[in-house]
Design an enzyme around this catalytic site. Structure first.
Site, PDB file in Angstrom:
ATOM      1  N   GLY A  30     -32.277  18.689 -24.124  1.00 15.38           N
ATOM      2  CA  GLY A  30     -31.886  18.753 -25.533  1.00 15.38           C
ATOM      3  C   GLY A  30     -30.744  19.727 -25.720  1.00 15.38           C
ATOM      4  O   GLY A  30     -30.215  20.289 -24.763  1.00 15.38           O
TER       5      GLY A  30
ATOM      6  N   GLU B 174     -27.464  13.828 -24.941  1.00 11.49           N
ATOM      7  CA  GLU B 174     -28.187  14.741 -24.061  1.00 11.49           C
ATOM      8  C   GLU B 174     -28.810  13.981 -22.890  1.00 11.49           C
ATOM      9  O   GLU B 174     -28.795  14.463 -21.750  1.00 11.49           O
ATOM     10  CB  GLU B 174     -29.259  15.481 -24.857  1.00 11.49           C
TER      11      GLU B 174
ATOM     12  N   GLU C 147     -28.016  14.452 -18.798  1.00  9.02           N
ATOM     13  CA  GLU C 147     -29.047  14.863 -17.843  1.00  9.02           C
ATOM     14  C   GLU C 147     -29.476  13.735 -16.905  1.00  9.02           C
ATOM     15  O   GLU C 147     -29.889  13.991 -15.777  1.00  9.02           O
ATOM     16  CB  GLU C 147     -30.288  15.377 -18.597  1.00  9.02           C
TER      17      GLU C 147
ATOM     18  N   PRO D 123     -40.844  29.033 -38.231  1.00  6.29           N
ATOM     19  CA  PRO D 123     -40.069  30.255 -38.000  1.00  6.29           C
ATOM     20  C   PRO D 123     -40.480  30.905 -36.678  1.00  6.29           C
ATOM     21  O   PRO D 123     -41.658  30.976 -36.352  1.00  6.29           O
ATOM     22  CB  PRO D 123     -40.449  31.142 -39.189  1.00  6.29           C
TER      23      PRO D 123
ATOM     24  N   GLU E  72     -31.255  22.941 -13.097  1.00  6.42           N
ATOM     25  CA  GLU E  72     -31.898  21.888 -12.319  1.00  6.42           C
ATOM     26  C   GLU E  72     -32.508  20.879 -13.282  1.00  6.42           C
ATOM     27  O   GLU E  72     -32.848  21.219 -14.423  1.00  6.42           O
ATOM     28  CB  GLU E  72     -32.994  22.501 -11.429  1.00  6.42           C
TER      29      GLU E  72
END
Length: 229
Positions: free
Chosen positions: A43, A59, A63, A82, A114
């Site tokens: 992400g 993303e 990857e 939060p 990795e």
């Protein structure tokens, strides 16, 4: 007029596939703080001119080198408690689940040390970065639940597959063995689930098995549903 606090928006992806008959999830080992060295879901931050769905695909492309045609992507939920991210600026993430058959070996992106596929059960026991353990658990349960009432299982299959291939998807994702005869009866009796190609699988022992394709849209609603137990 009161000013609202500024916060950042990220995307995180629970990418699932089946490797060696094991439900597996893509994780990346973070190369930067916070949580440097810790495993996490793929992400990152969304760009100012970027759609959230496009950010999730970007993303994954970074990857795992997958494209929109390789998988089914759908939004899971939004996580905005939060303190979920230790950085000074509050960070809200929009999580997604991505499902695909035979997804390729990943390569680490620009900010990851990795990337690799992990068996889901092993990943669920790991101390993942941020609140990714909760996101992963929610994503896996969403996938398992959707197999009951949608054609989502075909997302884990190649374009053409046998009934045994499809049954093994259910057994792998659910973690339980299914009765072959009951499964075949339910699947073939569900309208809009499968299309018979009229061809047979080659190179297998015993009687050749028929090949099927997903009928209609992946993730379409099943009626009646296929229940886990």
């Amino acid at each position: 007029m009161a000013a609202f606090p500024v916060f950042a928006v990220t995307v995180d992806v629970v990418a699932l596939t089946i490797r060696d008959e094991v439900l597996s999830v893509l994780l990346v080992r973070r190369g930067e703080e916070p949580f440097a060295g810790r495993w996490a879901l793929p992400g990152g931050f969304t760009r100012a001119d970027e759609d959230l769905e496009h950010a999730a695909y970007r993303e994954l492309a970074e990857e795992c080198h997958v494209t929109r045609d390789d998988l089914l992507l759908e939004q899971l939920r939004t996580y905005g408690a939060p303190g979920r991210d230790p950085r000074p600026e509050r960070v809200v993430t929009v999580a997604w689940i991505a499902l695909g058959a035979h997804l390729p070996e990943p390569t680490a992106g620009t900010d990851a040390a990795e990337a690799r596929w992990w068996p889901v059960e092993e990943a669920l026991s790991m101390p993942l970065a941020f609140d990714h353990a909760q996101i992963l658990a929610d994503g896996v349960e969403r996938a398992r639940a959707k197999l009951e009432y949608s054609t989502l299982a075909t997302s884990f299959c190649p374009r053409e597959f046998t009934l045994r291939d499809l049954r093994r998807v259910y057994e792998t994702v659910w973690g339980s063995e299914l009765d072959r005869s009951n499964f075949q009866r339910k699947v073939l009796g569900t309208e809009g689930f499968l299309t018979d190609t009229g061809r047979y699988a080659e190179g297998r022992r015993g009687r050749p098995a028929r090949l099927y394709r997903a009928a209609g849209i992946q993730g379409a609603v099943l009626h009646p549903p296929l229940l886990r137990g």
